[in-house]
Motif scaffolding. Structure first.
Motif, PDB file in Angstrom:
ATOM      1  N   THR A 276       4.685   2.782  -4.902  1.00  0.00           N
ATOM      2  CA  THR A 276       4.584   1.375  -5.558  1.00  0.00           C
ATOM      3  C   THR A 276       2.888   1.080  -5.733  1.00  0.00           C
ATOM      4  O   THR A 276       2.301   0.640  -6.781  1.00  0.00           O
ATOM      5  CB  THR A 276       5.063   0.254  -4.591  1.00  0.00           C
ATOM      6  OG1 THR A 276       6.295   0.240  -4.531  1.00  0.00           O
ATOM      7  CG2 THR A 276       4.691  -1.161  -5.095  1.00  0.00           C
TER       8      THR A 276
ATOM      9  N   VAL B 208       5.249  -3.069  -9.325  1.00  0.00           N
ATOM     10  CA  VAL B 208       6.593  -2.717  -8.938  1.00  0.00           C
ATOM     11  C   VAL B 208       7.228  -3.290  -7.863  1.00  0.00           C
ATOM     12  O   VAL B 208       6.437  -3.295  -6.877  1.00  0.00           O
ATOM     13  CB  VAL B 208       6.864  -1.218  -9.118  1.00  0.00           C
ATOM     14  CG1 VAL B 208       8.254  -0.841  -8.872  1.00  0.00           C
ATOM     15  CG2 VAL B 208       6.246  -0.433 -10.020  1.00  0.00           C
ATOM     16  N   ASP B 209       8.309  -4.071  -7.989  1.00  0.00           N
ATOM     17  CA  ASP B 209       9.232  -4.184  -6.984  1.00  0.00           C
ATOM     18  C   ASP B 209       9.733  -3.180  -5.956  1.00  0.00           C
ATOM     19  O   ASP B 209      10.457  -2.448  -6.637  1.00  0.00           O
ATOM     20  CB  ASP B 209      10.132  -5.321  -7.138  1.00  0.00           C
ATOM     21  CG  ASP B 209      11.169  -5.611  -6.032  1.00  0.00           C
ATOM     22  OD1 ASP B 209      10.655  -5.344  -4.736  1.00  0.00           O
ATOM     23  OD2 ASP B 209      12.159  -6.234  -6.135  1.00  0.00           O
ATOM     24  N   TRP B 210       9.117  -2.550  -4.834  1.00  0.00           N
ATOM     25  CA  TRP B 210       9.279  -1.546  -4.254  1.00  0.00           C
ATOM     26  C   TRP B 210      10.966  -1.326  -4.013  1.00  0.00           C
ATOM     27  O   TRP B 210      11.227  -0.399  -3.926  1.00  0.00           O
ATOM     28  CB  TRP B 210       8.559  -1.424  -2.819  1.00  0.00           C
ATOM     29  CG  TRP B 210       8.848  -2.322  -1.771  1.00  0.00           C
ATOM     30  CD1 TRP B 210       8.174  -3.483  -1.671  1.00  0.00           C
ATOM     31  CD2 TRP B 210       9.923  -2.197  -0.721  1.00  0.00           C
ATOM     32  NE1 TRP B 210       8.698  -3.915  -0.373  1.00  0.00           N
ATOM     33  CE2 TRP B 210       9.544  -3.274   0.045  1.00  0.00           C
ATOM     34  CE3 TRP B 210      11.068  -1.238  -0.570  1.00  0.00           C
ATOM     35  CZ2 TRP B 210      10.645  -3.444   1.213  1.00  0.00           C
ATOM     36  CZ3 TRP B 210      11.915  -1.460   0.472  1.00  0.00           C
ATOM     37  CH2 TRP B 210      11.577  -2.719   1.315  1.00  0.00           C
TER      38      TRP B 210
ATOM     39  N   ALA C 265       2.287  -3.401  -0.583  1.00  0.00           N
ATOM     40  CA  ALA C 265       3.626  -3.226  -1.511  1.00  0.00           C
ATOM     41  C   ALA C 265       4.403  -4.520  -1.737  1.00  0.00           C
ATOM     42  O   ALA C 265       4.979  -4.849  -2.719  1.00  0.00           O
ATOM     43  CB  ALA C 265       4.441  -2.023  -0.930  1.00  0.00           C
TER      44      ALA C 265
ATOM     45  N   GLN D 173       7.212   2.378  -0.785  1.00  0.00           N
ATOM     46  CA  GLN D 173       6.121   1.282  -0.756  1.00  0.00           C
ATOM     47  C   GLN D 173       4.716   2.016  -1.120  1.00  0.00           C
ATOM     48  O   GLN D 173       4.156   1.369  -1.790  1.00  0.00           O
ATOM     49  CB  GLN D 173       5.860   0.795   0.675  1.00  0.00           C
ATOM     50  CG  GLN D 173       7.087   0.043   1.054  1.00  0.00           C
ATOM     51  CD  GLN D 173       7.217  -0.743   2.423  1.00  0.00           C
ATOM     52  OE1 GLN D 173       6.670  -0.187   3.277  1.00  0.00           O
ATOM     53  NE2 GLN D 173       8.010  -1.740   2.615  1.00  0.00           N
TER      54      GLN D 173
END
Lengths: 435, 435
Positions: free
Chosen positions: A207, A218-220, A109, A204
């Motif tokens: 994601t 995606v930025d978790w 993630a 996470q």
């Protein structure tokens, strides 16, 4: 018969399970992979503790470079968890020409793009089925069998610790702290369960699911997330009265153009299979535009279920299926067209609100006024007569409101305003309602 | 970008769904398969009927040889169903150098060895995910993600028609004939539903599951099979009283050394997820020695779910994953070590018995005597006072007996003897009980 040499980094609970399968299921592996799979090295900083499994001492090492430099080893399984030194070790192994298998959802993630770019650059692969939902084959399915579909939504219970705690509270009326202690006693929760109960672990995993279902990197940390800490035993009583159970859901919803991602404790109808997922089980419902709803249920953690997923990945890697899939899907590739995420303020759904209010005239009027002002319509309201003794005047009582669908931004503003009403005490606990 | 040309044989319900995906999801296919997938030919004996989909007339043909002889076509999807001419066409296509995809469970169950031997001889593959449980990715999962496991058991609801009929009877108290008519009206059952309701379809699918889980080549006709025709509305009432629902289960149980295979209407506990599979849904529970129980639920039939599985197979075939899996697993290969099947007389389990008996002294004594003689122990017995008017003496009443586990051979002998007791009228209806 061809031989494949494999190394294991990290001999904890899962690592021991993997070693057990490699040593005890060699006939199964030969028949599945068409070759002899040999456990050639096990690297851990502690190679002396007895793990209840007999391992040849000559394959044990504390030296990570002896794994990287062993040309005979073509696959390395990383099971130390956490970000460092896992990241450094995985990059080292890829650069040393080894394919990697990992169960490390935090690592994927957080560093997915770096890891997969490196793997592509080195002509190597990373397999990670065990990173989400342990033994449930959800990642492989999203990457292969369901590929004909545009995924419309994913609703998932991906954290067994939280599900165990919520199940205890639901079924036995246990309070939150006791449920956490019970989870720790049974080995479902760590001494510090923060990453589980605050929803970090679930975002996470979400994601990773989003990357596979929508090709989104995606930025978790950007995914709206509510943990289960504020869920009270009393919420289960009210939820039951309204026809629901409470589950920590990870949601990816692409039913409108933009994709809605969030993790939060959610009221799920008693008739919904997700509501029946109990104890430390995990479950995922994927809705595809062709296949309709497909529901998966199984053990999301634990030694052997997770080891099953890892050895499944090992077979895929050895046979070359992983390389084909990686080539086709180009996971965590920055050059890929991105799906668009929905602004969290524009999420649109039902809510459950619990607040402690003074038992006096005008309170409901004030609260309903705030909701009305923010275009939020009340679906149900519950206030039970309190049985507590009177102290200074009437004691405060719980007021429960279930709303019709509303805009998230409006809901957050309304909650803020309600918390500022003098007859509302403390925080308003809000949960999503899945319908 | 590379192009792959595909032909479709059979433009019925499923064929139209596949054509729809190939024409309307081309972006999804490009991203999943890394190449342009072109529907180059559609072969059907009827190419004039309007199927509600716009198809380029130049790709339509009634001439099967024009498909076989078209060197540009590398994959052929067979969707005509039944044994002939499907078998001849599939063999022809393999020999013409094309990979085949089929949804035809009867064909695979009946001619698996011939087809897969031919495919191996020609260096070609047959993919068949859609043959069992439509959109549920159970075959792919057994062939890949779960390969680390020794499969301990499979319990599956694989026939949507039967499940719909049983659900109607269970939930609405509909009688069998009306439930069949309703299934026909909604398109879940064919005009002649014999192959569904007598369990043929289910044993054919169980044959395929057994091949993947245990490497067993089984003659589907040899699998003990009971259909749902004898299940009466009244059985649901008694089953409910005992805490069960009734489902047509396909079972492969390897928990002892030999493997037990059968299809029969089965009492399933209300708390078991299999009991909650309603309408035309399908479900499969696989228990693996490492992964534990994994449960899959989804649409087992219908145009788009089945088409989803077929196009998933198409992507696997085009990418070469199918060839790798075929090479590793050697399905329906007569040279493979066979798992041993259990003698049906040695099956061991609980039973539910319903019989019509005279309401007079000594009847229960006689029946329990027969059971005792065959070492069958009674777990529960229900006999309700009848409300029917007396005619000549007392009317016969239903006697329901749930037994503890017993040997199948003993049970069959006991049933035979009970049917010969003069105060027992007609056949004894027997169902298995899953516990």
């Amino acid at each position: 018969m061809e031989t494949v040499s494999v190394a294991l980094i990290g001999l904890g609970t899962i690592g021991t399970g993997v070693a057990k399968i490699l040593l005890e299921h060699s006939d199964v592996l030969v028949s599945a992979a068409g070759r002899q799979v040999v456990l050639a090295k096990i690297c851990d900083k502690d190679i002396t503790t007895n793990r209840g499994i007999t391992l040849p001492s000559e394959i044990m090492t504390t030296d990570i470079d002896s794994v990287a430099n062993d040309k005979s080893i073509s696959v390395v399984i990383e099971l130390i968890g956490g970000l460092e030194p896992a990241r450094t070790f995985v990059l080292k192994m890829l650069r040393a020409g080894k394919n990697v298998i990992t169960a490390n959802k935090a690592l994927i993630a957080q560093h997915g793009q770096e890891l997969f770019d490196t793997a592509r650059g080195c002509g190597r692969t990373i397999a990670f089925e065990a990173a989400v939902c342990g033994g449930i084959p959800i990642l492989g399915t999203l990457m292969t069998s369901l590929q004909a579909n545009r995924v419309k939504s994913i609703h998932a219970i991906v954290n067994g610790t939280c599900n165990f705690i919520l199940s205890q509270m639901e079924e036995n009326g246990t309070n939150y702290n006791d449920a956490v202690k019970e989870a720790q006693r049974l080995g479902y929760a760590e001494a510090n369960p923060a990453m589980d109960v605050d929803g970090t672990d679930s975002v996470q995993k979400l994601t990773i699911l989003s990357q596979l279902a929508f090709g989104m990197t995606v930025d978790w940390k950007s995914i709206p997330r509510t943990g289960i800490e504020a869920v009270d035993a009393i919420d289960f009583r009210y939820a039951r009265e309204l026809g629901y159970k409470i589950k920590l859901l990870a949601v990816a919803d692409a039913s409108s153009n933009d994709i809605e991602l969030h993790v939060s404790p959610t009221l799920v109808r008693k008739t919904d299979p997700l509501s029946r997922v109990s104890d430390a089980f995990n479950a995922v419902r994927v809705i595809g535009d062709c296949v309709g709803p497909v529901f998966f249920h199984g053990l999301g953690a634990g030694r052997m279920p997770t080891a099953s997923a890892i050895v499944g990945d090992l077979i895929d890697t050895v046979l070359g299926r992983t390389a084909i899939t990686a080539g086709a899907l180009q996971l965590w590739n920055e050059n890929k067209r991105e799906a668009k995420r929905k602004d969290p303020n524009e999420f649109y759904g039902k809510s459950y609100l619990r607040m402690l209010v003074d038992d006096q005239p005008g309170v409901v009027h004030n609260i309903s006024g705030v909701l009305g002002k923010h275009k939020i319509s009340i679906a149900s309201m519950i206030q039970h007569e309190t049985t507590e003794p009177k102290q200074n005047g009437k004691p405060p009582v719980f007021l429960i409101i279930a709303t019709h669908k509303s805009r998230e931004g409006d809901m957050l503003e309304a909650i803020n305003e309600m918390e500022n009403i003098s007859s509302v005490h403390g925080k308003v606990v809000r949960m999503r309602v899945l319908d």
